[in-house]
Scaffold this active site. Structure first.
Site, PDB file in Angstrom:
ATOM      1  N   CYS A   2     -21.486  15.936  33.628  1.00 24.21           N
ATOM      2  CA  CYS A   2     -21.250  16.568  32.153  1.00 24.21           C
ATOM      3  C   CYS A   2     -20.945  15.210  31.501  1.00 24.21           C
ATOM      4  O   CYS A   2     -21.188  14.261  31.472  1.00 24.21           O
ATOM      5  CB  CYS A   2     -19.892  17.478  31.874  1.00 24.21           C
ATOM      6  N   ARG A  27     -27.160  14.691  30.698  1.00 26.54           N
ATOM      7  CA  ARG A  27     -26.101  14.933  31.821  1.00 26.54           C
ATOM      8  C   ARG A  27     -25.681  16.317  32.165  1.00 26.54           C
ATOM      9  O   ARG A  27     -25.167  16.363  32.969  1.00 26.54           O
ATOM     10  CB  ARG A  27     -24.693  14.026  31.178  1.00 26.54           C
ATOM     11  N   TRP A  74     -22.079  20.915  32.900  1.00 19.38           N
ATOM     12  CA  TRP A  74     -23.251  21.144  33.978  1.00 19.38           C
ATOM     13  C   TRP A  74     -22.097  21.938  34.878  1.00 19.38           C
ATOM     14  O   TRP A  74     -21.286  21.277  35.417  1.00 19.38           O
ATOM     15  CB  TRP A  74     -23.725  20.152  34.513  1.00 19.38           C
ATOM     16  N   ASN A 100     -14.809  15.565  32.875  1.00 24.22           N
ATOM     17  CA  ASN A 100     -16.030  15.391  33.915  1.00 24.22           C
ATOM     18  C   ASN A 100     -15.209  15.051  35.211  1.00 24.22           C
ATOM     19  O   ASN A 100     -14.288  14.452  35.410  1.00 24.22           O
ATOM     20  CB  ASN A 100     -16.776  14.217  33.513  1.00 24.22           C
ATOM     21  N   GLY A 101     -15.949  15.804  36.254  1.00 24.83           N
ATOM     22  CA  GLY A 101     -15.402  15.592  37.732  1.00 24.83           C
ATOM     23  C   GLY A 101     -14.859  16.831  38.454  1.00 24.83           C
ATOM     24  O   GLY A 101     -15.002  17.987  37.682  1.00 24.83           O
ATOM     25  N   GLU A 482     -41.843  12.153  48.160  1.00 20.33           N
ATOM     26  CA  GLU A 482     -41.434  11.707  46.501  1.00 20.33           C
ATOM     27  C   GLU A 482     -42.361  12.742  45.943  1.00 20.33           C
ATOM     28  O   GLU A 482     -41.717  13.429  44.677  1.00 20.33           O
ATOM     29  CB  GLU A 482     -41.690  10.439  46.234  1.00 20.33           C
ATOM     30  N   LYS A 486     -40.722  15.844  43.267  1.00 20.46           N
ATOM     31  CA  LYS A 486     -41.209  15.657  41.949  1.00 20.46           C
ATOM     32  C   LYS A 486     -41.559  16.897  41.271  1.00 20.46           C
ATOM     33  O   LYS A 486     -41.340  17.678  40.399  1.00 20.46           O
ATOM     34  CB  LYS A 486     -42.113  14.523  41.571  1.00 20.46           C
ATOM     35  N   GLU A 489     -38.992  20.132  41.482  1.00 18.34           N
ATOM     36  CA  GLU A 489     -38.010  19.822  40.559  1.00 18.34           C
ATOM     37  C   GLU A 489     -38.417  20.217  39.221  1.00 18.34           C
ATOM     38  O   GLU A 489     -37.740  20.840  38.239  1.00 18.34           O
ATOM     39  CB  GLU A 489     -37.497  18.777  40.436  1.00 18.34           C
ATOM     40  N   HIS A 505     -49.082  21.138  64.387  1.00 17.88           N
ATOM     41  CA  HIS A 505     -47.966  21.538  65.292  1.00 17.88           C
ATOM     42  C   HIS A 505     -47.173  22.999  64.468  1.00 17.88           C
ATOM     43  O   HIS A 505     -46.215  23.038  65.007  1.00 17.88           O
ATOM     44  CB  HIS A 505     -47.120  20.487  65.679  1.00 17.88           C
ATOM     45  N   LYS A 604     -28.917  14.905  35.410  1.00 18.21           N
ATOM     46  CA  LYS A 604     -29.409  13.677  35.764  1.00 18.21           C
ATOM     47  C   LYS A 604     -28.405  12.921  36.699  1.00 18.21           C
ATOM     48  O   LYS A 604     -28.836  12.182  37.450  1.00 18.21           O
ATOM     49  CB  LYS A 604     -29.588  13.006  34.332  1.00 18.21           C
TER      50      LYS A 604
HETATM   51  C1  F6R Z   1     -35.035  13.565  41.381  1.00 17.23           C
HETATM   52  C2  F6R Z   1     -33.760  12.464  41.168  1.00 17.23           C
HETATM   53  C3  F6R Z   1     -32.740  12.779  42.069  1.00 17.23           C
HETATM   54  C4  F6R Z   1     -32.136  11.674  42.042  1.00 17.23           C
HETATM   55  C5  F6R Z   1     -30.772  11.729  42.947  1.00 17.23           C
HETATM   56  C6  F6R Z   1     -29.942  10.426  42.956  1.00 17.23           C
HETATM   57  O1  F6R Z   1     -36.078  13.239  40.327  1.00 17.23           O
HETATM   58  O2  F6R Z   1     -33.812  12.177  40.104  1.00 17.23           O
HETATM   59  O3  F6R Z   1     -33.047  13.201  43.272  1.00 17.23           O
HETATM   60  O4  F6R Z   1     -32.658  10.524  42.567  1.00 17.23           O
HETATM   61  O5  F6R Z   1     -29.874  12.707  42.554  1.00 17.23           O
HETATM   62  O6  F6R Z   1     -29.473   9.871  41.909  1.00 17.23           O
HETATM   63  P1  F6R Z   1     -29.036   8.491  41.678  1.00 17.23           P
HETATM   64  O7  F6R Z   1     -30.256   7.564  41.976  1.00 17.23           O
HETATM   65  O8  F6R Z   1     -28.478   8.349  40.454  1.00 17.23           O
HETATM   66  O9  F6R Z   1     -27.931   8.181  42.608  1.00 17.23           O
END
Ligand code: F6R
Length: 609
Positions: A2, A27, A74, A100-101, A482, A486, A489, A505, A604
């Site tokens: 958040c 956030r 969030w 937050n938390g 990856e 991407k 998401e 398989h 994020k």
């Molecule tokens: C996907 C993405 C997430 C982060 C993951 C780790 O695009 O951004 O999968 O990579 O939440 O986040 P960090 O790197 O901040 O520890």
């Protein structure tokens, strides 16, 4: 995940809070709210949904007070709703809190407070904090907060104001980030630096177990026991515009285009002028200590974990040390075998990811040396690791990580080469060749971005599909994972990444007429085998986009569309081949009308387990 902002000064708090929340919206963004001391009492305005909803309410009934706290949420405890939004207050509305938390013992505290006559209106853990502080309040908000946090278990960053003391804003940090912005006749709190940057560049970074008391004329830092802390101000020299879209439609597209710069910045002064060696002054381990490493564990989440998969390959191939790569949420619980001879590398863009932080702590507890690869200076991961390799990608705003991932790859290449030159596991000429190839990458990414239209056309064709597949071998498989993440998401299209050799398989049963497949075939020594796997899917009617090295004649004959990537060393191809996959996800998301930068259900920075 958040966002917190707080203000005390002589300007209209409402405007400063909303402005700060806008900078933090990435956030968390399912609801937002502010509390302002206005006309002798604490007024709270909250709204479910995007910040614009809150702005609408505030425009209709503005608050003129000059002290307040704000929050974007969030959801963790309780669904997104007006009532669950922060700030929370006690029954008398004497105390207001943003948080937050997660408070782990909130149920026990809530029961205790209910017995003492408190009535709760939300489903949140945060509401117990406002009631608890109110319960302990005897005319001194600082003491009441100190007493309250002694009862809290869990992670929290708090901003607190009290109706009876409208000249004080109290902030506390324990395992959730919080900074204090110091101005002239006004002071600020923020869960992140951009929240205060329009007003001040002088900040204090609170550490765990610390609190700050802000008045209009000053800021004092204390331990939770009340001992004064003296700390130097940290002057932020970032340009605020780097955190804005810079002419692109979305932060994600801007960040994809920023990759050449991020590569250059991350390499920066880490390569000697003659291009022969890597210098890593930030790694304090001596050559003798590096020689004692017998195994490496790479631990991270999501995209950062995918960078770790490439890192594993790099270190094993170059430095010839066995490497395991783990997702952080699994690592601690699989009883990993860690010793003093284990080097643990944690990777985190934000440096605040709870699972990664927990893995770091567990590794240190068991005696391992921990190196962090992170993008945020002063983040929790950066502070707690023994050594830090900072990726200089700059602030990443889009939820989907792009430039942070590729900068993590560059960090792994640099560290892998540094380890190799120290352990002398490869010829110096090989290291020099790799450095030359590394230095060519930024320009090669620029060339690659020139093929965006081909990717866009493909993305528009696949945008209405429900399922698709990414296939590749070796490093191509790491990149495929990856690419698949991407796409999922931000486009919400279901996809799977498969090692090409595994298809037969089981997964091949899912391939039928028109199923889109993205096939990576960038690894020279695996090319023939990958091509056979691609033919297995085209023979069953798949619609294939291939990714091949420049000059390819073979793959183009077997697939529907082809993207070529500039020639480089096999080991470095991920830093190029991922770029079209990022663009594919971006354009597919756009074609489906999604909110590219703020995909549903995601945030994020994930600071809860
Ligand atoms: C996907 C993405 C997430 C982060 C993951 C780790 O695009 O951004 O999968 O990579 O939440 O986040 P960090 O790197 O901040 O520890």
């Amino acid at each position: 995940m958040c966002g917190i902002v707080g203000y005390i000064g002589s300007s209209k708090a409402q405007d400063i809070l909303v402005e700060g929340l806008k900078k933090l919206e990435y956030r968390g963004y399912d609801s937002a709210g502010v509390a302002v001391y206005n006309g002798g009492r604490l007024e709270v305005v909250k709204a479910k949904g995007r910040l614009a909803e809150l702005e609408g309410k505030l425009e209709a009934a503005p608050l003129s007070g000059t002290i307040g706290i704000g929050h974007t949420r969030w959801a963790t405890h309780g669904k997104p709703s007006d009532v669950n939004s922060h700030p929370h207050v006690d029954n008398e509305r004497k105390i207001s809190v943003v948080h937050n938390g997660i408070i782990e013992n909130y149920i026990a505290l809530k029961e205790e407070l209910i017995e003492r006559g408190h009535r709760f209106v939300s489903e949140t853990d945060t509401e117990v904090i406002s009631h608890l502080i109110a319960d302990l309040y005897e005319g001194d908000i600082v003491r009441a907060v100190q007493a309250a946090v002694k009862r809290l278990r869990g992670a929290y960053a708090l901003g607190v104001i009290a109706e009876e003391e409208p000249d004080k804003l109290v902030a506390v940090r324990n395992a959730s980030p919080l900074i204090i912005g110091v101005g002239d006749g006004e002071n600020f709190i923020g869960s992140d630096i951009p929240a205060v940057l329009p007003h001040t560049r002088d900040i204090y970074i609170l550490k765990d177990g610390e609190m700050a008391v802000l008045t209009r004329n000053g800021v004092e830092l204390f331990t939770l026991e009340g001992n004064i802390i003296s700390r130097e101000l940290f002057h932020v020299d970032w340009d605020l515009t780097t955190a804005e879209k810079g002419g692109y439609d979305h932060f994600m597209l801007k960040e994809i285009h920023e990759q050449p710069k991020a590569y250059r910045d991350t390499m920066g002064s880490r390569i000697t002028e003659d291009g022969k060696r890597v210098v890593m002054n930030e790694v304090k381990m001596t050559a003798d200590e590096l020689r004692t490493i017998r195994h490496v564990h790479i631990v991270a989440c999501g995209t950062a974990y995918h960078a770790g998969l490439v890192g594993k390959n790099v270190i094993e191939r170059l430095a010839r040390i066995p490497v395991e790569a783990d997702v952080a949420s699994e690592y601690r619980y699989r009883a990993p075998i860690i010793s003093k001879e284990t080097l643990v590398i944690v990777v985190s863009q934000s440096g605040e990811t709870a699972d990664t932080l927990a893995a770091l702590r567990e590794a240190q507890r068991q005696g391992a040396r921990v190196i962090a690869i992170t993008n945020v200076v002063g983040s929790s991961v950066a502070r707690e690791a023994d050594d830090v390799i900072t990726t200089w990608a700059g602030p990443e705003i889009a939820v989907a990580s792009t430039k942070a991932y590729t900068s993590q790859l560059i960090a792994f290449y640099l560290f892998g080469l540094y380890l190799t030159q120290t352990l002398e596991t490869q010829e110096p000429a090989m290291i020099e060749e790799a450095i030359t190839a590394l230095r060519a990458l930024p320009e090669q990414v620029e060339t690659l971005l020139g093929q965006a239209d081909t990717v866009k056309a493909f993305a528009e064709k696949i945008a209405n599909h429900d399922d698709l597949f990414f296939i590749g071998r070796g490093l191509d498989y790491a990149v495929a994972q990856e690419g698949s993440l991407k796409l999922k998401e931000i486009s919400y299209i279901h996809s799977e990444a498969y090692a090409s050799g595994e298809l037969k398989h089981g997964t091949l049963a899912l391939i039928e007429d028109g199923v889109p497949v993205i096939a990576l075939a960038t690894q020279q020594e695996l090319f023939e085998k990958t091509l056979s796997n691609i033919k297995e899917v085209t023979a069953r009617g798949a619609y294939v986009m291939g990714i091949a090295p420049e000059g390819d004649q073979e793959l183009a004959k077997s697939v529907d569309e082809v993207i070529t990537i500039p020639r480089t060393l096999g080991l470095l191809t991920p830093a190029l081949s991922v770029v079209p996959l990022q663009l594919l996800a971006y354009y597919a998301s756009l074609a489906r009308g999604n909110d590219v930068d703020k995909p549903r259900n995601l945030a994020k920075s994930v600071t809860v387990e």
